[in-house]
Design an enzyme around this catalytic site. Structure first.
Site, PDB file in Angstrom:
ATOM      1  N   GLY A   1      16.410 -16.602  14.352  1.00 54.10           N
ATOM      2  CA  GLY A   1      16.567 -15.145  14.266  1.00 54.10           C
ATOM      3  C   GLY A   1      15.241 -14.491  14.607  1.00 54.10           C
ATOM      4  N   ARG A   2      14.950 -13.370  13.929  1.00 57.07           N
ATOM      5  CA  ARG A   2      13.719 -12.628  14.221  1.00 57.07           C
ATOM      6  C   ARG A   2      12.479 -13.491  13.993  1.00 57.07           C
ATOM      7  NH1 ARG A   2      17.168  -8.433  11.664  1.00 57.07           N
ATOM      8  NH2 ARG A   2      16.994  -9.875   9.941  1.00 57.07           N
ATOM      9  N   ILE A   3      12.386 -14.109  12.801  1.00 61.07           N
ATOM     10  CA  ILE A   3      11.169 -14.862  12.474  1.00 61.07           C
ATOM     11  C   ILE A   3      11.119 -16.162  13.282  1.00 61.07           C
ATOM     12  CG2 ILE A   3       9.851 -15.973  10.612  1.00 61.07           C
ATOM     13  CD1 ILE A   3      11.088 -13.815   8.714  1.00 61.07           C
TER      14      ILE A   3
ATOM     15  N   ARG B   1      23.600 -20.786  14.326  1.00 58.77           N
ATOM     16  CA  ARG B   1      25.060 -20.904  14.366  1.00 58.77           C
ATOM     17  C   ARG B   1      25.588 -20.727  15.780  1.00 58.77           C
ATOM     18  NH1 ARG B   1      26.306 -17.243   9.204  1.00 58.77           N
ATOM     19  NH2 ARG B   1      24.805 -15.974  10.346  1.00 58.77           N
TER      20      ARG B   1
ATOM     21  N   THR C   1       9.073 -21.561   5.141  1.00 62.82           N
ATOM     22  CA  THR C   1       8.646 -20.205   4.760  1.00 62.82           C
ATOM     23  C   THR C   1       9.874 -19.320   4.552  1.00 62.82           C
ATOM     24  OG1 THR C   1       8.458 -19.473   7.058  1.00 62.82           O
ATOM     25  CG2 THR C   1       6.450 -20.327   6.032  1.00 62.82           C
TER      26      THR C   1
ATOM     27  N   ARG D   1      13.379 -19.745   2.170  1.00 61.09           N
ATOM     28  CA  ARG D   1      13.670 -19.689   0.739  1.00 61.09           C
ATOM     29  C   ARG D   1      13.706 -21.115   0.207  1.00 61.09           C
ATOM     30  NH1 ARG D   1      12.450 -15.039   1.016  1.00 61.09           N
ATOM     31  NH2 ARG D   1      13.746 -13.213   0.605  1.00 61.09           N
TER      32      ARG D   1
ATOM     33  N   GLU E   1      11.327 -21.105  -7.925  1.00 64.25           N
ATOM     34  CA  GLU E   1      10.151 -20.245  -7.914  1.00 64.25           C
ATOM     35  C   GLU E   1      10.070 -19.375  -9.172  1.00 64.25           C
ATOM     36  OE1 GLU E   1       9.891 -19.131  -3.696  1.00 64.25           O
ATOM     37  OE2 GLU E   1       9.029 -17.302  -4.496  1.00 64.25           O
TER      38      GLU E   1
ATOM     39  N   HIS F   1       4.228 -17.947  -1.989  1.00 65.48           N
ATOM     40  CA  HIS F   1       5.170 -17.007  -1.367  1.00 65.48           C
ATOM     41  C   HIS F   1       4.439 -15.760  -0.831  1.00 65.48           C
ATOM     42  CE1 HIS F   1       9.649 -15.667  -1.353  1.00 65.48           C
ATOM     43  NE2 HIS F   1       8.994 -15.222  -0.296  1.00 65.48           N
ATOM     44  N   ILE F   2       3.601 -16.006   0.180  1.00 68.70           N
ATOM     45  CA  ILE F   2       2.793 -14.901   0.738  1.00 68.70           C
ATOM     46  C   ILE F   2       3.121 -14.647   2.210  1.00 68.70           C
ATOM     47  CG2 ILE F   2       0.869 -15.041  -0.903  1.00 68.70           C
ATOM     48  CD1 ILE F   2      -0.639 -16.756   1.210  1.00 68.70           C
ATOM     49  N   GLY F   3       4.332 -15.033   2.634  1.00 69.31           N
ATOM     50  CA  GLY F   3       4.720 -14.885   4.046  1.00 69.31           C
ATOM     51  C   GLY F   3       4.454 -13.509   4.615  1.00 69.31           C
TER      52      GLY F   3
HETATM   53  P1  NAP Z   1      17.533 -13.344  10.823  1.00 74.79           P
HETATM   54  O1  NAP Z   1      16.969 -12.579  11.962  1.00 74.79           O
HETATM   55  O2  NAP Z   1      18.817 -12.917  10.206  1.00 74.79           O
HETATM   56  O3  NAP Z   1      17.657 -14.877  11.311  1.00 74.79           O
HETATM   57  C1  NAP Z   1      18.331 -15.854  10.594  1.00 74.79           C
HETATM   58  C2  NAP Z   1      18.688 -17.002  11.535  1.00 74.79           C
HETATM   59  O4  NAP Z   1      19.288 -18.033  10.745  1.00 74.79           O
HETATM   60  C3  NAP Z   1      19.715 -16.631  12.622  1.00 74.79           C
HETATM   61  O5  NAP Z   1      19.311 -17.217  13.845  1.00 74.79           O
HETATM   62  C4  NAP Z   1      20.999 -17.320  12.144  1.00 74.79           C
HETATM   63  O6  NAP Z   1      21.786 -17.802  13.198  1.00 74.79           O
HETATM   64  C5  NAP Z   1      20.433 -18.520  11.436  1.00 74.79           C
HETATM   65  N1  NAP Z   1      21.393 -19.103  10.497  1.00 74.79           N
HETATM   66  C6  NAP Z   1      22.111 -18.480   9.539  1.00 74.79           C
HETATM   67  N2  NAP Z   1      22.890 -19.382   8.901  1.00 74.79           N
HETATM   68  C7  NAP Z   1      22.657 -20.577   9.502  1.00 74.79           C
HETATM   69  C8  NAP Z   1      23.149 -21.883   9.302  1.00 74.79           C
HETATM   70  N3  NAP Z   1      24.066 -22.139   8.370  1.00 74.79           N
HETATM   71  N4  NAP Z   1      22.688 -22.893  10.098  1.00 74.79           N
HETATM   72  C9  NAP Z   1      21.764 -22.646  11.071  1.00 74.79           C
HETATM   73  N5  NAP Z   1      21.252 -21.420  11.298  1.00 74.79           N
HETATM   74  C10 NAP Z   1      21.691 -20.406  10.523  1.00 74.79           C
HETATM   75  O7  NAP Z   1      16.485 -13.402   9.618  1.00 74.79           O
HETATM   76  P2  NAP Z   1      14.890 -13.274   9.691  1.00 74.79           P
HETATM   77  O8  NAP Z   1      14.475 -11.856   9.665  1.00 74.79           O
HETATM   78  O9  NAP Z   1      14.379 -14.172  10.756  1.00 74.79           O
HETATM   79  O10 NAP Z   1      14.520 -13.874   8.242  1.00 74.79           O
HETATM   80  C11 NAP Z   1      14.904 -15.188   7.889  1.00 74.79           C
HETATM   81  C12 NAP Z   1      14.627 -15.438   6.424  1.00 74.79           C
HETATM   82  O11 NAP Z   1      13.221 -15.567   6.226  1.00 74.79           O
HETATM   83  C13 NAP Z   1      15.042 -14.340   5.461  1.00 74.79           C
HETATM   84  O12 NAP Z   1      16.415 -14.431   5.125  1.00 74.79           O
HETATM   85  C14 NAP Z   1      14.151 -14.608   4.258  1.00 74.79           C
HETATM   86  O13 NAP Z   1      14.824 -15.458   3.351  1.00 74.79           O
HETATM   87  C15 NAP Z   1      12.963 -15.368   4.838  1.00 74.79           C
HETATM   88  N6  NAP Z   1      11.694 -14.636   4.716  1.00 74.79           N
HETATM   89  C16 NAP Z   1      10.676 -15.182   3.991  1.00 74.79           C
HETATM   90  C17 NAP Z   1       9.472 -14.525   3.887  1.00 74.79           C
HETATM   91  C18 NAP Z   1       8.337 -15.092   3.080  1.00 74.79           C
HETATM   92  O14 NAP Z   1       7.611 -14.322   2.481  1.00 74.79           O
HETATM   93  N7  NAP Z   1       8.131 -16.381   3.052  1.00 74.79           N
HETATM   94  C19 NAP Z   1       9.276 -13.290   4.528  1.00 74.79           C
HETATM   95  C20 NAP Z   1      10.318 -12.770   5.278  1.00 74.79           C
HETATM   96  C21 NAP Z   1      11.534 -13.449   5.368  1.00 74.79           C
HETATM   97  P3  NAP Z   1      22.947 -16.909  13.906  1.00 74.79           P
HETATM   98  O15 NAP Z   1      22.199 -15.758  14.524  1.00 74.79           O
HETATM   99  O16 NAP Z   1      23.508 -17.843  14.940  1.00 74.79           O
HETATM  100  O17 NAP Z   1      23.875 -16.507  12.828  1.00 74.79           O
END
Ligand code: NAP
Length: 322
Positions: A155-157, A177, A231, A233, A262, A280-282
Site C-alpha cells: 500500500g502507501r507505506i 491481495r 513496522t 502492527r 504492546e 513504536h516510533i514509525g
Molecule cells: P494501506 O495503504 O492500506 O496498505 C495496506 C496494504 O496491505 C495494501 O497493499 C493491501 O493490499 C495489503 N493487504 C491487506 N490485507 C492483506 C492480506 N491479507 N495479505 C496481503 N496483503 C494485504 O496502508 P498503509 O498506509 O501503507 O499502512 C499500513 C499499516 O502500517 C497501517 O495499517 C498501520 O497498521 C501501520 N503503520 C504503522 C506505523 C508505525 O508507527 N509503526 C505508522 C503508520 C502505519 P490490497 O491493496 O491488495 O488490499
C-alpha cells in the site's frame, strides 16, 4: 455553546489549538492511556472523540458516548476501534493516511540498516571503550546491494519502502491481495516471497486475515540469512515463534517497531542480540506528528460542520449503504 470533544492524550499544540477554537476540549493531562473506566465516564455527553491507537474503543465505549457523532483516530491503522459498532450508529471513524507514509518508510529503512549492519551493538561497543582500532572482522554485517527486498502489503507505506530500495540497488518483490502498478517490483505469492527474499518487511494492516500471518510455518520457509522487519502492527507476527526462530538462527535477525502485546515484550525477546527493538516510533517526527494532529483535528471539526473528513475507515456512513 461549543460542541464537546474528549482528547485522550496530549497532542502537538497545532492540532489542539484548532480543536480549542471549535470545541470545548476535555484533554487527558497525563501522558498515559486512559483506563477503560475513565474512558467510559468521560465519553458521556461528548460530541466527538479524538483517540490514539493505544485506546481500545470497543462497543461499550461507543455505546457510552450517548451524543457521539465522530471518532477521529490519530493514526492510519484503526484496529483499536470497533468500526462495525460505530457504523451501526452512523458514526464516522476518521483516520490520517498518507501523511505518515514517508516517516514510517524512513524508519523501516533505519531498522533494515540497523539490523543488517549491527548498528546498535556497534554503538554500544564504541561507547563502552572497546574500540581499540580498525579490524577486518569487526561487526561484519550483510550487503544490501543485489539482495531481494520482499514487501508484504504494497500500500502507501509498502510502496514508499520499495521506492527507497532502488537507491540501495535491491530487487523488490511484493505480495498484496491484488497486483499494483509499482515500477521495478514483481508481484509474487506470499510463499514465493518468503523463500526468495533476503529482507522481509511487513506493511499490511492488522485484520482478522493478517493476524499471525507470520508464524513458525513461515519462518521455516525463509532463508537462514533472511531478516524480518515489522513496522506495521505486532500481532501480524507470532512473537513467540519469532523468538524461537531468532534463538535457533532459523533467520538471521529482525527489526521491530511494534509488538504483539504492546508495550509488553514477550519474555526472551530483549535478551536476543540479533534483534533491534524500537518503541513504536514509525511516524515519530516533529513534522509528521504535527500534520497528524492537524488532520485529526480537522477530521473531527469537518464532520460536526457537516462536511466530509479527509479519510474514513467506514466510508459507507457517507454513501448511504449502512
Ligand atoms: P494501506 O495503504 O492500506 O496498505 C495496506 C496494504 O496491505 C495494501 O497493499 C493491501 O493490499 C495489503 N493487504 C491487506 N490485507 C492483506 C492480506 N491479507 N495479505 C496481503 N496483503 C494485504 O496502508 P498503509 O498506509 O501503507 O499502512 C499500513 C499499516 O502500517 C497501517 O495499517 C498501520 O497498521 C501501520 N503503520 C504503522 C506505523 C508505525 O508507527 N509503526 C505508522 C503508520 C502505519 P490490497 O491493496 O491488495 O488490499
Amino acid at each position: 455553546m461549543k460542541p464537546k470533544i474528549l482528547v485522550t492524550r496530549q497532542l502537538p499544540e497545532a492540532g489542539l489549538n484548532q480543536l480549542r477554537a471549535y470545541f470545548d476540549v476535555t484533554l487527558n493531562p497525563a501522558d498515559q492511556t486512559l483506563e477503560k473506566g475513565e474512558l467510559l465516564d468521560q465519553i458521556k455527553g461528548k460530541d466527538a472523540l479524538l483517540c490514539l491507537l493505544t485506546d481500545t474503543i470497543d462497543q461499550s465505549i461507543i455505546e457510552a458516548g450517548n451524543r457521539l457523532k465522530v471518532i477521529s483516530n490519530y493514526a492510519v491503522g484503526y484496529n483499536n476501534i470497533d468500526v462495525k459498532a460505530a457504523t451501526q450508529r452512523n458514526i464516522p471513524v476518521c483516520i490520517t493516511p498518507g501523511i505518515l507514509t514517508e516517516a514510517t518508510a524512513d524508519l523501516t529503512w533505519a531498522l533494515i540498516l540497523a539490523v543488517t549492519r549491527k548498528i546498535v551493538a556497534a554503538d554500544q561497543f564504541t561507547r563502552n571503550g572497546l574500540f581499540h582500532g580498525w579490524s577486518p572482522t569487526l561487526f561484519l554485517g550483510s550487503d544490501l546491494t543485489d539482495k531481494t527486498l520482499g514487501i508484504v502489503g504494497m500500500g502507501r507505506i509498502g510502496a514508499a519502502v520499495a521506492k527507497r530500495a532502488k537507491g540501495f540497488g535491491m530487487k523488490v518483490i511484493y505480495t498484496a491481495r491484488s497486483p499494483k502498478e509499482i515500477p521495478d517490483a514483481r508481484y509474487v505469492s506470499l510463499d514465493e516471497l518468503l523463500t526468495e527474499a533476503d529482507i522481509i518487511s511487513l506493511h499490511t494492516p492488522l485484520t482478522a486475515e493478517t493476524h499471525h500471518l507470520i508464524t513458525q510455518e513461515q519462518f521455516n520457509q525463509m532463508k537462514p540469512t533472511a531478516y524480518l522487519i515489522n513496522t506495521t502492527r505486532g500481532p501480524v507476527v507470532d512473537e513467540r515463534d519469532l523468538i524461537t526462530a531468532l534463538k535457533n538462527h532459523r533467520i538471521a535477525g529482525a527489526g521491530l517497531d511494534v509488538y504483539e502485546n504492546e508495550p509488553l515484550l514477550t519474555p526472551g525477546l530483549s535478551s536476543l542480540d540479533n534483534v533491534v527493538l524500537l518503541p513504536h516510533i514509525g511516524s515519530a517526527t516533529v513534522e509528521t506528528r504535527t500534520k497528524m494532529a492537524v488532520i485529526a483535528a480537522e477530521n473531527a471539526i469537518r464532520v460536526l460542520q457537516g462536511e466530509k473528513p479527509h479519510a474514513l475507515a467506514n466510508p459507507e456512513v457517507y454513501n448511504g449503504t449502512v
